[in-house]
Structures are given as structure tokens and as C-alpha cells.
Enzyme design. Structure first.
Site, short mmCIF file in Angstrom:
data_model
loop_
_atom_site.label_atom_id
_atom_site.label_comp_id
_atom_site.label_asym_id
_atom_site.label_seq_id
_atom_site.Cartn_x
_atom_site.Cartn_y
_atom_site.Cartn_z
N PHE A 24 0.85 -1.18 0.00
CA PHE A 24 0.00 0.00 0.00
C PHE A 24 0.89 1.23 0.00
O PHE A 24 1.73 1.40 0.88
CB PHE A 24 -0.93 0.00 1.22
CG PHE A 24 -2.24 -0.68 0.94
CD1 PHE A 24 -3.41 0.06 0.86
CD2 PHE A 24 -2.30 -2.04 0.72
CE1 PHE A 24 -4.62 -0.55 0.58
CE2 PHE A 24 -3.50 -2.67 0.45
CZ PHE A 24 -4.66 -1.93 0.37
N CYS A 30 -5.38 15.48 0.15
CA CYS A 30 -6.67 15.16 -0.45
C CYS A 30 -7.35 16.46 -0.86
O CYS A 30 -7.12 17.50 -0.23
CB CYS A 30 -7.55 14.39 0.54
SG CYS A 30 -9.14 13.87 -0.16
N CYS A 45 -15.86 15.33 2.30
CA CYS A 45 -15.76 13.96 2.82
C CYS A 45 -15.47 14.06 4.32
O CYS A 45 -14.31 14.10 4.74
CB CYS A 45 -14.65 13.19 2.10
SG CYS A 45 -14.47 11.49 2.68
N CYS A 48 -14.09 10.41 6.63
CA CYS A 48 -12.84 9.69 6.36
C CYS A 48 -12.22 9.18 7.66
O CYS A 48 -12.19 9.89 8.67
CB CYS A 48 -11.87 10.63 5.64
SG CYS A 48 -10.29 9.84 5.22
N ASP A 49 -11.70 7.95 7.62
CA ASP A 49 -11.09 7.36 8.80
C ASP A 49 -9.58 7.13 8.62
O ASP A 49 -8.98 6.33 9.32
CB ASP A 49 -11.77 6.03 9.16
CG ASP A 49 -11.68 5.00 8.04
OD1 ASP A 49 -11.11 5.31 6.97
OD2 ASP A 49 -12.17 3.87 8.24
N THR A 50 -8.98 7.83 7.65
CA THR A 50 -7.58 7.60 7.29
C THR A 50 -6.72 8.82 7.59
O THR A 50 -7.10 9.95 7.28
CB THR A 50 -7.47 7.27 5.79
OG1 THR A 50 -8.28 6.14 5.50
CG2 THR A 50 -6.04 6.95 5.42
N GLU A 114 -6.87 3.71 -5.90
CA GLU A 114 -8.11 3.98 -5.19
C GLU A 114 -8.31 5.49 -5.14
O GLU A 114 -7.55 6.19 -4.48
CB GLU A 114 -8.06 3.40 -3.78
CG GLU A 114 -7.94 1.87 -3.75
CD GLU A 114 -7.93 1.30 -2.36
OE1 GLU A 114 -7.76 2.08 -1.38
OE2 GLU A 114 -8.08 0.08 -2.22
N HIS A 211 -9.97 -6.07 6.68
CA HIS A 211 -8.74 -5.76 7.39
C HIS A 211 -9.02 -5.18 8.78
O HIS A 211 -8.22 -5.35 9.70
CB HIS A 211 -7.87 -4.79 6.58
CG HIS A 211 -8.57 -3.55 6.14
ND1 HIS A 211 -9.57 -3.55 5.20
CD2 HIS A 211 -8.42 -2.25 6.52
CE1 HIS A 211 -10.00 -2.31 5.01
NE2 HIS A 211 -9.32 -1.51 5.82
#
Length: 217
Positions: A24, A30, A45, A48-50, A114, A211
């Protein structure tokens, strides 16, 4: 110059390539959220959890050339066969270009992307394109391999994207980015709503983030 939050070797946890070994490659930045909590409520957005801010993740940093970054990716994948890299973010297409795609392919990688679909991908070399539209953002990508939509979004319900040509269509139940394990393992009403939507609209498939369930990166 490429700015990378983190790079790591793991198994793809969702979508068509679930279970496949991959590097990855997470880019910083972003165009739909700054990544800072103080801006979350006003972001397109907001769920988002990233973490894609900065270069302080595992193997993160700044890379002057496509060759330098591709070589760093190659060092993380064991062996020369079945090489697979997932370019993600944030929004990877703010940085991913033809030069980097070519450098990765020269090192025998299949290249997956992605993206949120607001930026067109490089003109050649991407093997698998997954787009995940967010909120009111304009989607400019009209063809992709995988359309993966977080569900439900008031401004981005599935029927809005009926005109996008995609091999596969997935719905991922929306989770609170700050939720605990009960939310992660999908004991929530949103998952039940998503299941019912897929039953009523069988062109869509349920996508669970395995995951998170099995607790890998």
C-alpha cells in the site's frame, strides 16, 4: 517530488482483490478534506477514517524521482512475481503520474489506484481503477473497474452514479471514524440498511472492510 504518508506490505482488505498481497502506497493530501479534525465538519468527505497528513508514517517521506519511489516500493514486496501495489491516500491522483506508473510497471508491479473520482487517472498503465465518490464532489471518471461507494450518503446515493461504467459495484456501510470495535465489526443499523439495499438492487454487492475485522493494516 512525491510526498508519501506511509508504505507497507499487507493483504488487501476489501473489494475485488480482497486477500491479495500488496504494497500500500499512501500519498499525502486530499482535495476533499484537509485531514485536520478542525476542518472535518465542513469537508465534502467528513467521514474519512484515514490519516494522510504528513510523512511520519511507516516508510513515509519525500521522494525526488519516480524511480526512487518505485524502488522503495519494490523493496517492500518479497520476490519478483505477483507484484501488486495499491496507490491510495488521501487522493493519490493529486500526485500519481505517468512517470511513476511506468516506473512501477518496469519493476513488474500491477498498479491499482483507489481514487475519489474527481481527477482523471494517468493515460496509460493503471491496471485496476477503483473510484469511491464522496458527497457533492463532481465525479469526472466515467469508466472504472470497481465502483465502491460508502453508504448511505445523502448527496451520493447509488442511483446518482448509474451512468458510470464499472465491472463491479460495491457498497461499504458507513461507520463513525471514531467508533469502537462494535462499529468496526459492523454491529450497526447502517450495515443492515446496506444489506437491504443490495438485496433490493442486486447490481450492487456488499463490501466489508475485512482488514478492520481481522485487525491488520
Amino acid at each position: 517530488m512525491y510526498t508519501v504518508k506511509e508504505m507497507f506490505y499487507t493483504l488487501q482488505g476489501e473489494g475485488a482483490h480482497t486477500g491479495r498481497a500488496a504494497v500500500f502506497l499512501r500519498f499525502t493530501g486530499c482535495n476533499l478534506w484537509s485531514g485536520l479534525e478542525k476542518h472535518r465538519a465542513e469537508a465534502i468527505c467528513s467521514f474519512c477514517d484515514t490519516d494522510f497528513v504528513g510523512t511520519d508514517g511507516v516508510n513515509g517521506g519525500k521522494f525526488k524521482t519516480a524511480s526512487e519511489l518505485a524502488e522503495a516500493v519494490a523493496k517492500l514486496f518479497p520476490g519478483e512475481k505477483n507484484r501488486f501495489v495499491v496507490c491510495t491516500g488521501g487522493e493519490p491522483l493529486l500526485q500519481l503520474d505517468n512517470e511513476l506508473v511506468s516506473a512501477l510497471r518496469e519493476r513488474n508491479f500491477e498498479v491499482a489506484v483507489e481514487s475519489n473520482g474527481t481527477i482523471r487517472p494517468p493515460s496509460g498503465g493503471v491496471d485496476w481503477l477503483c473510484i469511491s465518490p464522496k458527497g457533492t464532489a463532481e465525479v469526472v471518471v466515467t469508466h472504472c473497474d470497481e465502483l465502491k461507494l460508502v453508504f448511505p450518503q445523502a448527496d451520493a446515493m447509488p442511483d446518482r452514479f448509474a451512468g458510470i461504467k464499472a465491472q463491479l459495484r460495491y457498497l461499504t456501510p458507513m461507520a463513525d471514524p471514531h467508533a469502537g470495535m462494535d462499529e468496526v465489526i459492523y454491529r450497526n443499523t447502517t450495515t443492515q440498511q446496506t444489506i437491504q439495499y443490495c438485496l433490493d438492487h442486486p447490481q450492487w454487492q456488499l463490501n466489508l472492510q475485512s482488514h478492520k475485522v481481522i485487525n491488520i493494516a
